[in-house]
Design a protein around this motif. Structure first.
Motif, mmCIF file in Angstrom:
data_model
loop_
_atom_site.group_PDB
_atom_site.id
_atom_site.type_symbol
_atom_site.label_atom_id
_atom_site.label_comp_id
_atom_site.label_asym_id
_atom_site.label_seq_id
_atom_site.Cartn_x
_atom_site.Cartn_y
_atom_site.Cartn_z
ATOM 1 N N ASN A 1 0.849 -1.184 0.000
ATOM 2 C CA ASN A 1 0.000 0.000 0.000
ATOM 3 C C ASN A 1 0.888 1.238 0.000
ATOM 4 O OD1 ASN A 1 -1.691 2.224 1.325
ATOM 5 N ND2 ASN A 1 -3.223 0.625 0.947
ATOM 6 N N ILE A 2 0.402 2.312 -0.592
ATOM 7 C CA ILE A 2 1.188 3.545 -0.673
ATOM 8 C C ILE A 2 1.528 4.080 0.717
ATOM 9 C CG2 ILE A 2 -0.860 5.007 -0.796
ATOM 10 C CD1 ILE A 2 2.509 5.563 -2.600
ATOM 11 N N LYS A 3 0.652 3.813 1.704
ATOM 12 C CA LYS A 3 0.898 4.293 3.061
ATOM 13 C C LYS A 3 2.181 3.718 3.652
ATOM 14 C CE LYS A 3 -3.995 4.960 4.248
ATOM 15 N NZ LYS A 3 -5.091 4.547 5.170
ATOM 16 N N ILE A 4 2.542 2.514 3.220
ATOM 17 C CA ILE A 4 3.741 1.859 3.757
ATOM 18 C C ILE A 4 4.995 2.645 3.388
ATOM 19 C CG2 ILE A 4 5.145 -0.244 3.607
ATOM 20 C CD1 ILE A 4 2.621 -1.849 3.317
ATOM 21 N N PHE A 5 4.984 3.302 2.229
ATOM 22 C CA PHE A 5 6.179 3.980 1.734
ATOM 23 C C PHE A 5 6.289 5.440 2.201
ATOM 24 C CE2 PHE A 5 5.493 0.524 -1.269
ATOM 25 C CZ PHE A 5 6.764 -0.014 -1.357
ATOM 26 N N LEU A 6 5.283 5.940 2.920
ATOM 27 C CA LEU A 6 5.317 7.335 3.369
ATOM 28 C C LEU A 6 6.522 7.636 4.276
ATOM 29 C CD1 LEU A 6 1.530 8.096 4.016
ATOM 30 C CD2 LEU A 6 2.961 8.883 2.119
ATOM 31 N N PRO A 7 6.880 6.747 5.226
ATOM 32 C CA PRO A 7 8.075 7.038 6.032
ATOM 33 C C PRO A 7 9.355 7.129 5.211
ATOM 34 C CG PRO A 7 6.715 5.394 7.118
ATOM 35 C CD PRO A 7 6.150 5.578 5.752
ATOM 36 N N ILE A 8 9.478 6.311 4.158
ATOM 37 C CA ILE A 8 10.652 6.389 3.280
ATOM 38 C C ILE A 8 10.716 7.763 2.623
ATOM 39 C CG2 ILE A 8 11.763 5.438 1.235
ATOM 40 C CD1 ILE A 8 11.899 3.516 3.485
ATOM 41 N N LEU A 9 9.577 8.239 2.137
ATOM 42 C CA LEU A 9 9.517 9.550 1.507
ATOM 43 C C LEU A 9 9.909 10.652 2.501
ATOM 44 C CD1 LEU A 9 8.738 11.364 -0.885
ATOM 45 C CD2 LEU A 9 6.366 11.295 -0.068
ATOM 46 N N ALA A 10 9.407 10.544 3.730
ATOM 47 C CA ALA A 10 9.733 11.545 4.747
ATOM 48 C C ALA A 10 11.221 11.531 5.083
ATOM 49 C CB ALA A 10 8.899 11.290 6.009
ATOM 50 N N LEU A 11 11.821 10.352 5.150
ATOM 51 C CA LEU A 11 13.255 10.245 5.438
ATOM 52 C C LEU A 11 14.091 10.829 4.294
ATOM 53 C CD1 LEU A 11 13.269 6.668 7.005
ATOM 54 C CD2 LEU A 11 13.851 8.791 8.192
ATOM 55 N N VAL A 12 13.655 10.612 3.055
ATOM 56 C CA VAL A 12 14.356 11.190 1.902
ATOM 57 C C VAL A 12 14.274 12.717 1.950
ATOM 58 C CG1 VAL A 12 14.336 11.400 -0.612
ATOM 59 C CG2 VAL A 12 14.055 9.155 0.452
ATOM 60 N N ILE A 13 13.117 13.249 2.315
ATOM 61 C CA ILE A 13 12.968 14.698 2.466
ATOM 62 C C ILE A 13 13.925 15.221 3.539
ATOM 63 C CG2 ILE A 13 11.385 16.521 3.239
ATOM 64 C CD1 ILE A 13 9.109 14.919 1.935
ATOM 65 N N ALA A 14 14.082 14.469 4.628
ATOM 66 C CA ALA A 14 15.002 14.873 5.700
ATOM 67 C C ALA A 14 16.436 14.956 5.189
ATOM 68 C CB ALA A 14 14.905 13.888 6.861
ATOM 69 N N ILE A 15 16.841 14.002 4.356
ATOM 70 C CA ILE A 15 18.193 14.014 3.789
ATOM 71 C C ILE A 15 18.375 15.210 2.853
ATOM 72 C CG2 ILE A 15 19.800 12.779 2.283
ATOM 73 C CD1 ILE A 15 18.656 10.178 3.351
ATOM 74 N N ILE A 16 17.365 15.461 2.001
ATOM 75 C CA ILE A 16 17.443 16.581 1.050
ATOM 76 C C ILE A 16 17.562 17.911 1.792
ATOM 77 C CG2 ILE A 16 16.164 17.856 -0.722
ATOM 78 C CD1 ILE A 16 14.977 15.154 -1.607
ATOM 79 N N VAL A 17 16.732 18.094 2.811
ATOM 80 C CA VAL A 17 16.775 19.344 3.587
ATOM 81 C C VAL A 17 18.134 19.530 4.233
ATOM 82 C CG1 VAL A 17 15.857 20.481 5.651
ATOM 83 C CG2 VAL A 17 14.288 19.466 3.993
#
Length: 316
Positions: free
Chosen positions: A6-22
């Motif tokens: 489910n797409i919800k499972i991948f939301l933490p991965i997306l948030a962690l990638v945003i943390a790295i980019i920032v």
């Protein structure tokens, strides 16, 4: 059996990638915000989470848990990203009072021995004080709820001493007891004793009379009525008291450690604050939240095991 992702499972991965980019794209305002383990911890977290996703393809329980907790985890990570923006990137929240979240991670890793030792001391004090308070509360509550004679003598004592905050007894405890440790144990015991006593006595006093009548018809004696009828029937109330006592013990523990003892998480906070090491204060608070949440979860599991017959009837 395999399960769909489910797409919800991948939301933490997306948030962690945003943390790295920032962290990598936006520069820090000053070098004092420099961190060592922030990015490595994020990468390790991504790796662990990807492994969990792969394993969840085979196990339905893990799959449903990741699907359920995914949005929650991602929001938690994004809150840390916002904190990084407010501190390291824009300095809206200034040092030393508001450190970079990565600096808190650095302290947890580099000062892990001191934090571990402080946690051990806190758990030891909490365990002793909570156990004594719970046992005394169960005994006192049972006597008050069962016997009118004990209620006559102990009821006023409970009403007079109980409402006084346990921390208000600190000056007296420090005078009476020979060491700060025993004084802190007394304060913790007092903090747990009152809610457990109140809820136990209330639970026993409200047990249906028909339960006792049926047991007496079958030849039950007084001890059987107390231990096999009254206390089991009062268990829901007793566990409410235990949870209330546990919350009070957390508050009292930290206050007691800040004032007297020479080790513990409360002592660590007070020591770090004295040196204006607020990142260590936040590190201690983080360890404290994980530790206390684990203890509460353990008590929930014990309650669920003992009160299996209530499953589906009462929601906690």
């Amino acid at each position: 059996m395999r399960y769909k992702l489910n797409i919800k499972i991948f939301l933490p991965i997306l948030a962690l990638v945003i943390a790295i980019i920032v962290d990598k794209v936006l520069p820090d305002k000053i070098y004092a915000y420099h961190t060592t383990y922030w990015i490595p911890v994020i990468l390790i977290t991504i790796g662990i989470y990807l492994i969990l996703i792969l394993v969840s393809l085979k196990y339905s329980l893990l799959n449903s848990k990741l699907k359920e907790k995914g949005p929650l985890f991602s929001v938690g990570i994004l809150i840390l990203v916002v904190m990084e923006l407010l501190t390291a990137k824009f300095s809206i929240l200034p040092l030393p009072y508001f450190p970079h979240p990565g600096q808190v991670i650095d302290v947890i890793i580099t000062d892990r021995k001191m934090l571990f030792l402080s946690s051990v001391y806190s758990i030891r004090m909490l365990s002793v004080g909570y156990f004594l308070g719970a046992v005394l509360g169960l005994v006192t509550g049972t006597l008050i709820g069962w016997s009118k004679k004990f209620n006559y003598w102990l009821g006023p004592l409970q009403k007079v001493i109980g409402p006084i905050p346990a921390t208000a007894w600190i000056p007296i405890a420090m005078t009476i007891f020979p060491t700060s440790f025993t004084a802190s144990i007394f304060i913790l015991t007092l903090a747990v004793w009152f809610p457990v006593t109140v809820m136990t006595s209330s639970g026993i006093a409200n047990v249906k009379q028909s339960y006792f009548e049926v047991a007496q018809t079958l030849g039950a004696g007084k001890s059987y009525l107390i231990f096999r009828v009254a206390l089991p029937a009062a268990l829901p109330n007793i566990f409410v008291g235990l949870f209330m006592g546990l919350g009070m013990s957390f508050i009292t523990l930290i206050v007691a450690e800040m004032l007297g003892v020479k080790a513990g998480l409360g002592w660590y906070i007070n020591w770090a604050q004295g040196w204006a090491e607020y990142k260590k204060v936040y590190a201690s608070l983080t360890v404290m939240s994980i530790l206390f949440s684990a203890i509460i979860s353990l008590l929930f599991r014990i309650r669920d095991r003992i009160l299996m017959w209530q499953k589906g009837l009462i929601k906690w």
